[in-house]
Design a protein around this motif. Structure first.
Motif, PDB file in Angstrom:
ATOM      1  N   ALA A 144     -40.116  39.837  -7.949  1.00 27.79           N
ATOM      2  CA  ALA A 144     -40.820  38.751  -7.256  1.00 27.79           C
ATOM      3  C   ALA A 144     -39.960  37.503  -7.113  1.00 27.79           C
ATOM      4  N   LEU A 145     -38.871  37.436  -7.898  1.00 28.83           N
ATOM      5  CA  LEU A 145     -38.035  36.233  -7.883  1.00 28.83           C
ATOM      6  C   LEU A 145     -36.699  36.422  -7.177  1.00 28.83           C
ATOM      7  N   THR A 146     -36.308  37.645  -6.877  1.00 30.80           N
ATOM      8  CA  THR A 146     -34.918  37.895  -6.485  1.00 30.80           C
ATOM      9  C   THR A 146     -34.679  37.991  -4.982  1.00 30.80           C
ATOM     10  N   SER A 147     -35.731  37.893  -4.153  1.00 32.11           N
ATOM     11  CA  SER A 147     -35.460  37.812  -2.712  1.00 32.11           C
ATOM     12  C   SER A 147     -34.800  36.462  -2.422  1.00 32.11           C
ATOM     13  N   PHE A 148     -33.983  36.394  -1.354  1.00 35.09           N
ATOM     14  CA  PHE A 148     -33.144  35.207  -1.124  1.00 35.09           C
ATOM     15  C   PHE A 148     -33.965  33.921  -1.025  1.00 35.09           C
ATOM     16  N   SER A 149     -34.944  33.890  -0.107  1.00 44.37           N
ATOM     17  CA  SER A 149     -35.700  32.653   0.112  1.00 44.37           C
ATOM     18  C   SER A 149     -36.508  32.264  -1.121  1.00 44.37           C
TER      19      SER A 149
END
Length: 373
Positions: free
Chosen positions: A64-69
């Motif tokens: 849940a935290l590691t996508s770019f945006s």
């Protein structure tokens, strides 16, 4: 009992003083290290910390935290201690990463970033105030050499009041120990030079790319030497205006510098004209000021135009622009100006028209070809 209380307070104050001393030394040490750090080093350290933290959160399976945006937003609000709480690690390993890696090192880097930003802003403001900034990149600007409290302010007001002038930045160059007198005026830059004749200092104000120059030194000697020095350094189309109190200096300068237009105090002439023709001084003031009323302007006839008659131009300017032509000059210094020439006087490309109008007439506003027929 009272003695023990006094002793306790004394020990407490001593410890506070020691702690303040340690804090002061740490602050000075940190500031010294920040001074030595370059912006490249700070940004590389932040980028490395972001990548390491992201990699560890990826290993901790914090999807849940590691996508770019999402990660960029989460990293920024967490590291800057804003912490909205809408995103946080859910796994045990993720919490350890945040607690041991992201927050401690992130806070340190964030503090360094704030310190470096504040230091840079202070440095830039200080340079602008003290006149140490380098203007070698400037182009087609106006340079005013010399500072006189009231007169220089008026000159800048007159320049800026001409709303249809070519948009050029004004660079005030002085040798006095002073700070930027027009810091809040975004149109005026400030440079403090050691000398108006030093080549390196003149290069710092881009003397070879200036479009117009005013020389108003502290005395006639400074004005004379400055004009003599820069007249050979400017581009051919640059116009130089120099002000003298002693008219003999004008004649001496014109013997050596043909590209300088000199003005001198005309108090005797104005007094006589005012005595013989009351109101003459007021006419002079109106013609020179761009702050109110009609003003004297000049307009160069563009190259490629055919020969025209002064009478045709006179009627056209009066009818279309409510302007009155005064005369024709054949160069920028206007040393051989023909004032009030006859109506059949021939005017050619490159000549300069001097006229009175409420506002400036621009070259592209005149249909030159129709006037030449």
């Amino acid at each position: 009992m009272a003695y023990s209380n006094v002793l306790f307070i004394d020990n407490l104050l001593t410890k506070i003083c020691i702690m303040l001393g340690i804090f002061k030394r740490l602050t000075l040490l940190l500031r010294a290290h920040i001074d030595q750090l370059s912006w490249q080093a700070v940004m590389l350290a932040i980028l490395a910390h972001m990548l390491v933290t992201w990699g560890l959160l990826l290993i901790a399976n914090e999807q849940a935290l590691t996508s770019f945006s999402t990660y960029f937003y989460y990293y920024t609000v967490t590291t800057s201690t804003v912490g909205y709480g809408d995103f946080s690690p859910t796994s045990e390993l993720g919490r350890w990463v945040v607690a041991l890696i992201q927050i401690p090192f992130g806070l340190a880097l964030f503090g360094v970033l704030l310190g470096k930003t504040g230091q840079t802003v202070t440095y830039l403001i200080r340079r602008a105030m003290t006149g140490d900034k380098n203007f070698a990149h400037s182009n087609n600007h106006i340079i005013i050499f010399g500072w006189h409290d009231t007169r220089t302010k008026k000159m800048i007001d007159y320049i800026l009041a001409d709303t249809k002038r070519t948009d050029r930045r004004i660079l005030l160059a002085v040798t006095e120990q002073m700070e930027h007198p027009f810091l809040t005026n975004e149109n005026v830059d400030f440079a403090r030079l050691t000398s108006f004749t030093d080549l390196e200092e003149l290069e710092r104000v881009a003397i070879n790319r200036a479009d117009k120059i005013i020389i108003d030194g502290q005395d006639d000697n400074q004005t004379f030497t400055t004009a003599l020095r820069i007249s050979r350094l400017v581009k051919s189309e640059c116009h130089i205006s120099a002000h003298f109190l002693d008219e003999t200096k004008v004649d001496m300068l014109l013997e050596h510098c043909q590209n300088v237009e000199c003005s001198s105090a005309k108090s005797a002439e104005i007094l006589v004209r005012s005595m013989q023709d009351p109101g003459s001084s007021r006419v002079q003031e109106e013609l020179l000021s761009t702050l109110h009323g009609d003003t004297q302007f000049s307009l160069a006839i563009p190259s490629g135009c055919d020969e025209m008659e002064f009478g045709t131009l006179f009627h056209h300017f009066k009818h279309d622009y409510n302007a009155i032509l005064l005369g024709v000059a054949h160069n920028l210094s206007a040393q051989n100006m023909d004032l009030n020439p006859p109506l059949d006087y021939k005017v050619n490309a490159g000549d300069i028209l001097h006229y009175i109008a409420l506002e400036r007439v621009l070259t592209n506003e005149v249909d030159w070809q129709s006037l030449a027929k």
